[in-house]
Every structure is written in structure tokens, then in C-alpha cells.
Design an enzyme around this catalytic site. Structure first.
Site, PDB file in Angstrom:
ATOM      1  N   CYS A 279       0.960  -1.163  -0.439  1.00 23.59           N
ATOM      2  CA  CYS A 279       0.181   0.211   0.472  1.00 23.59           C
ATOM      3  C   CYS A 279       0.546   1.228  -0.186  1.00 23.59           C
ATOM      4  CB  CYS A 279      -1.207  -0.544   1.072  1.00 23.59           C
ATOM      5  SG  CYS A 279      -1.693   1.629   1.336  1.00 23.59           S
TER       6      CYS A 279
ATOM      7  N   CYS B 295      -0.569   4.148   1.634  1.00 19.77           N
ATOM      8  CA  CYS B 295      -0.192   4.204   3.705  1.00 19.77           C
ATOM      9  C   CYS B 295       1.046   4.346   4.268  1.00 19.77           C
ATOM     10  CB  CYS B 295      -0.321   2.627   3.958  1.00 19.77           C
ATOM     11  SG  CYS B 295      -2.263   1.837   3.533  1.00 19.77           S
ATOM     12  N   ASP B 296       2.120   4.100   3.412  1.00 17.34           N
ATOM     13  CA  ASP B 296       3.212   3.820   3.802  1.00 17.34           C
ATOM     14  C   ASP B 296       4.611   4.544   3.046  1.00 17.34           C
ATOM     15  OD1 ASP B 296       3.073   1.144   5.786  1.00 17.34           O
ATOM     16  OD2 ASP B 296       3.379  -0.297   3.842  1.00 17.34           O
TER      17      ASP B 296
END
Ligand code: NAP
Length: 327
Positions: A136, A139-140
Site C-alpha cells: 500500500c 499507507c507506507d
């Protein structure tokens, strides 16, 4: 089935969507049970850090999951740990069967069984997940500012996420197993124009290597020559497709070609009283906030459906495919 033993709503899956549905269902005074096979929280319990859930600048995924769970329990939501093995639609009550032979009769069901990114199944992938291996970018990606990352895949997701990562990272290597991307032409043009992205054609990642600080390199194999070389990198983002967990979706439910459940704006499937939420549902963005929104929508719609069904204002009309087997 006596009225008093039946539920208004059974929620299958305790991810952000299911827990949000539980909160809204309890607030709507529905007799509700949530069934989850593991620890509530879904995929978010595996996130080191969540930085895009509104209201939380930075929160550990497991902590956010705990907060969702506490919130749902604060309304007295009944939560059961168990494995659902079948969901059977029926005119009077839909049935939810567990592996221990328990059966729950209910007017409405919300299915939030999520899905999983497809895996490469190579050494280092599972071991370094969350320590440099990610599925992701939204997200990261932030953790890889001014660093070198490898993106694996050649579809729309890999292309889009490469473009996203290129805004943050120093260098993005897009590793694709063939000599042509599957991604749409517009994305391909953007990829080629982005000077931070280099495509490594006819190449596969065979191993992810790490030290105590996290990922440090990948082994790349040229699919035409068989030659293997090491490429230093601090992150590996894998986008080779996503699989919805649709095993429990009843036969006759409308799904798209990729196995995602197609719903209307109320998250209702083509089977009255059965809703699909979160990553299981066909949608544009797979994010915690969207799953939570789906849970809200489905629970409010279910509340309306259950009330109308109890007062006899609607009847459960099952699709043709189900009438052959259903009751
Ligand atoms: P996808 O289209 O199935 O692409 C997966 C990619 O990963 C392919 O390029 C495939 O290579 C590669 N791949 C698969 N298994 C692999 C393996 N074991 N090792 C190395 N490479 C592997 O998946 P997606 O990109 O997630 O897209 C899924 C669906 O969502 C698609 O229909 C896509 O169009 C859609 N989508 C649309 C948008 C948009 O319209 N903005 C954005 C994202 C996704 P091959 O090409 O060689 O098969």
C-alpha cells in the site's frame, strides 16, 4: 424459527467496515451480532502506522483497531469469534452457518470479509512485511521519502502507485515480468515522462534481502537471459493484483469479473437484505475510511430494510438463480 431467537442483522467480518456497521446498527437499535474469525480490525492490525485516517495524525494500526472495537462494544454489540462457513439466503430469514454447526437466522446480513493483496511468494516477502515490504503506497509511501524503492507489477495499480511514490521517493524502479505494461496508455505515458521512474523490463524479483535496519536489496532475475543481479533498495512495493475474500458470498450474487461484489449506493447486493462492504465491494479506493463509510451506509440501509420487512412493507424477493435452491 421463532421471532425472538432471530437477529435483525448479522455482520460477517470485523474489519473497519464491520465494526463501523456494528456501531451504526446498535445506534439504530437492531438486534445485531458480529462474527469474526480472528482478532477484530482486519488488515489495519498489520499496519505499523496509519496516517490517513481523519482525526489521527499518526496511529498504530492495532491501536486504531482496538479503538474501533471498544467503540462498537460500548453500545453493547455482541461479538463472536467463529468461522462462518456458509451464508444462505432465504425468503423469511437468511441463515449464517458456523463451522461449529451453530446457525444464525437473521433478516439482514452485512458481509465485510475484505480481501488480500496477491503475493509473490518469494523469500523475504513475509519476513520483512512492515519493515520495507508493503502492499500500500498510500499507507507506507511517506516512510520512503528520498529513498530508493522497487515497485513490482505492470498493471494500473503498479503504474498509479509508482507515480504516487515518485512524488516522495528519490528513485522508483518499476519491475515488470514482461516487455509491455498491462496498465492503460495514459498511465504508461505518465510513467515514461516521470524521470524518477525507471522500468526494468523482463525482470522478476526472486528474493528480498534485509538487515537489522530493514530491507536493503532485492535479487532481480532477467527472464530472458536468466542472469541474476542484486539491486540496492530500501522498500519493495508489490502490486500484482488483489483478491477479494468472496468465498462466503452466496451463489447468484452479482460480482464483477475480478470477483468483487457489485452493490447499489446502499451497499445492497442483488439479494434483498444482503449487503457487501469494504474491500469485498467493487469500488474505487480501498482505504480504512472508505470501509468505515461502507459499514455506516450498509447498517443504516439494513435498519430501514428490517423495519420495512417487519411491518410487512416489503417482501424478500430472491433472484431466479436462488429460487432453484433457496426456500
Ligand atoms: P492486474 O491488472 O491484474 O495487474 C497485475 C500485474 O501484476 C500484471 O502486470 C501482471 O503481469 C503482474 N503480475 C501478476 N502476477 C505476478 C507475479 N507473480 N510476478 C510478477 N508480476 C505479476 O492488477 P491491478 O493492477 O491491481 O488492477 C486490478 C484491476 O483494477 C484491473 O482491472 C485494473 O484495470 C483496475 N484498476 C484500475 C485503475 C484505474 O482505472 N485508475 C487503477 C487501479 C486498478 P502480466 O501483465 O504479465 O500479467
Amino acid at each position: 424459527m421463532p421471532q425472538d431467537t432471530a437477529y435483525d442483522l448479522v455482520i460477517v467480518g470485523g474489519g473497519p467496515g464491520g465494526l463501523s456497521a456494528g456501531i451504526y446498527a446498535m445506534r439504530a437499535a437492531l438486534k445485531t451480532v458480529l462474527i469474526e474469525v480472528g482478532v477484530p480490525g482486519g488488515q489495519m492490525i498489520n499496519s505499523e502506522s496509519v496516517e490517513n485516517y481523519p482525526g489521527f495524525i499518526n496511529v498504530h494500526g492495532a491501536e486504531l483497531a482496538q479503538k474501533f472495537t471498544e467503540h462498537a462494544k460500548s453500545y453493547g454489540l455482541e461479538m463472536i469469534t467463529g468461522e462462518v462457513v456458509a451464508i444462505e439466503p432465504s425468503r423469511e430469514y437468511h441463515m449464517v452457518r458456523l463451522d461449529n454447526s451453530e446457525v444464525y437466522a437473521t433478516h439482514a446480513i452485512i458481509i465485510g470479509t475484505g480481501g488480500n493483496p496477491k503475493k509473490l511468494n518469494i523469500p523475504g516477502e513475509n519476513e520483512y512485511y512492515g519493515r520495507g515490504v508493503s502492499y500500500c503506497a498510500v499507507c507506507d509511501g511517506f516512510f520512503f521519502r528520498n529513498k530508493t524503492v522497487v515497485v513490482v507489477g505492470g498493471g494500473d495499480t503498479a503504474a498509479e502507485e509508482s507515480l504516487y511514490l515518485a512524488k516522495l521517493a528519490k528513485q522508483v524502479y518499476l519491475v515488470h515480468r514482461r516487455d509491455a505494461l498491462r496498465a492503460g496508455m495514459l498511465l504508461q505515458e505518465r510513467i515514461k515522462e516521470d524521470c524518477k521512474i525507471e522500468i526494468l523490463w523482463n525482470t522478476v524479483v526472486t528474493e528480498i534481502k534485509a538487515d537489522s535496519a530493514g530491507v536493503r536489496a532485492v535479487d532481480l532475475k532477467d527472464t530472458q537471459t536468466g542472469k541474476v543481479r542484486e539491486l540496492p533498495t530500501e522498500g519493495v512495493f508489490i502490486f500484482i493484483g488483489f483478491e477479494p475474500n468472496n468465498k462466503l458470498v452466496p451463489a447468484g450474487t452479482r460480482m464483477n469479473m475480478d470477483g468483487y461484489v457489485v452493490t447499489d449506493a446502499k451497499c445492497e447486493t442483488n439479494i434483498p437484505g444482503i449487503y457487501a462492504i469494504g474491500d469485498l465491494r467493487e469500488k474505487y479506493a480501498r482505504q480504512i475510511v472508505v470501509a468505515a463509510a461502507d459499514g455506516c451506509t450498509a447498517a443504516l440501509a439494513a435498519a430501514h430494510y428490517v423495519e420495512a420487512k417487519k411491518t410487512g412493507n416489503i417482501v424478500c424477493e430472491l433472484p431466479e438463480e436462488l429460487l432453484k435452491t433457496g426456500s
